[in-house]
Design an enzyme around this catalytic site. Structure first.
Site, short mmCIF file in Angstrom:
data_model
loop_
_atom_site.label_atom_id
_atom_site.label_comp_id
_atom_site.label_asym_id
_atom_site.label_seq_id
_atom_site.Cartn_x
_atom_site.Cartn_y
_atom_site.Cartn_z
CB CYS A 42 -2.21 5.15 4.29
SG CYS A 42 -3.44 4.27 3.33
CB SER A 43 0.68 0.97 5.78
OG SER A 43 1.93 1.41 5.57
CB CYS A 44 -4.65 -0.35 2.77
SG CYS A 44 -5.22 1.20 2.80
CB CYS A 57 -0.99 0.03 1.34
SG CYS A 57 -1.90 1.50 1.31
#
Lengths: 131, 199
Positions: free
Chosen positions: B104-106, B101
């Site tokens: 945002c690091s989903c 991601c």
């Protein structure tokens, strides 16, 4: 960015770490889990619109990537916390000036009081930029 | 500017925020503690490993899983925040999938738990898109030159999960035994599932 950054992280949290343990360390400090829990609990109670929070998280992360001084350590949860603060300020649930008032009040507590999450010995973490 | 919190230590900000939110009944401390415990202790990559093992063992389940990841994963009881729309990508001899991601690091929390620190690292997020083959190799996975690498960027509400290839030598294994082979890294796509005894 230095290629070594990732490798350094992998040493402690890569193939060498037990990758499938459900009890593995996912937080590097207690406040990180509190920041995560706050966002989840707010969302569960219908007080936090996840997409609005996520957009703030994206903004906080990109600001950090753009503005942080060389050598400053990356912290995902620092961005997470900044995003949560901004979202709560925007929707009026916790205006930033009220939050700062409370942090000032807490900081003024005498040393040795019963505090759960804040350790007075760890003041080195206050040089944040963007997040 | 007076409304800048960045000069205040994060521990203090978090504690202050929590105290205000609890005081105003915006956060129920019990709900909060339940969530934290859930992600620290209960929800982890084992959920995803069970999904993968079932897909390897049951062709009909696998077809459903690739068709509708969210529903098929919920069948096994795994749902919750960040799991509203999970898409499963199958590795084949010709194609290797990996998830990232960039913004945002989903991450698919219900099946993998919280993301490891390297997944959130700026280096991983930017380099996996730019030079996946090199980065995968640095992470210990050499993908053959004739295998196509597909990078799935969770930039919308979609969360991806990689269905790794079933290793050889596992033909007689039960679902439970298979689940024991599947690692988090394999379901992110930065590793393969090792055959028994090679792990």
């Amino acid at each position: 960015m230095a290629p070594g950054t990732l490798a350094a992280v992998l040493d402690v949290d890569g193939p060498a770490a037990p990758p499938r343990s459900n009890g593995e360390l996912v937080f590097s400090a207690p406040w990180e889990s509190r920041a995560l829990g706050l966002a989840l609990a707010l969302n569960a109670g219908g007080k936090l619109e996840w997409e609005q929070f996520r957009q703030e998280l994206i903004r906080a992360i990109s600001e950090w990537e753009r503005e942080h001084p060389p050598g400053e350590e990356w912290s995902y949860y620092r961005c997470w916390l900044a995003a949560l603060e901004r979202t709560l300020d925007q929707v009026g649930l916790v205006p930033t000036d009220q939050l700062l008032e409370r942090t000032a009040a807490f900081a003024a507590r005498p040393h040795g009081h019963d505090h759960r999450h804040y350790d007075h010995e760890h003041h080195h973490d206050n040089e944040g930029h963007a997040c | 500017m007076t409304t800048d919190t960045t000069r205040v230590p994060v521990e203090l900000r978090t504690e202050a925020l929590e105290s205000i939110l609890v005081e105003r009944n915006l956060v129920d401390p019990k709900v909060m503690d339940t969530y934290i415990k859930m992600y620290e202790q209960d929800i982890g990559p084992m959920n995803g490993a069970k999904v993968v093992a079932k897909a390897w063992s049951d062709p009909e389940y696998k077809a459903r899983l690739l068709e509708d990841g969210t529903a098929s994963i919920a069948e096994l009881g795994f749902k919750g925040p960040q799991g509203e729309h999970i898409v499963v990508k199958e590795n084949t001899p010709d194609t290797h999938n990996v998830i990232v991601c960039t913004l945002c690091s989903c991450y698919p929390w219900p099946v993998l738990g919280l993301p490891p620190s390297w997944y959130k690292d700026p280096a991983y997020r930017s380099r996996m898109v730019r030079e996946p083959r090199t980065l995968l190799s640095e992470m210990g996975l050499d993908v053959a030159g004739d295998v196509d690498i597909q990078v799935w960027d969770s930039s919308s509400e979609v969360r991806y999960l990689v269905l790794p290839q079933r290793p050889s030598g596992t033909e007689g294994m039960t679902e439970e035994e298979l689940a024991g082979l599947v690692t988090r890294d394999a379901m992110v796509g930065v590793a393969e599932v090792a055959a028994p005894g090679e792990g």
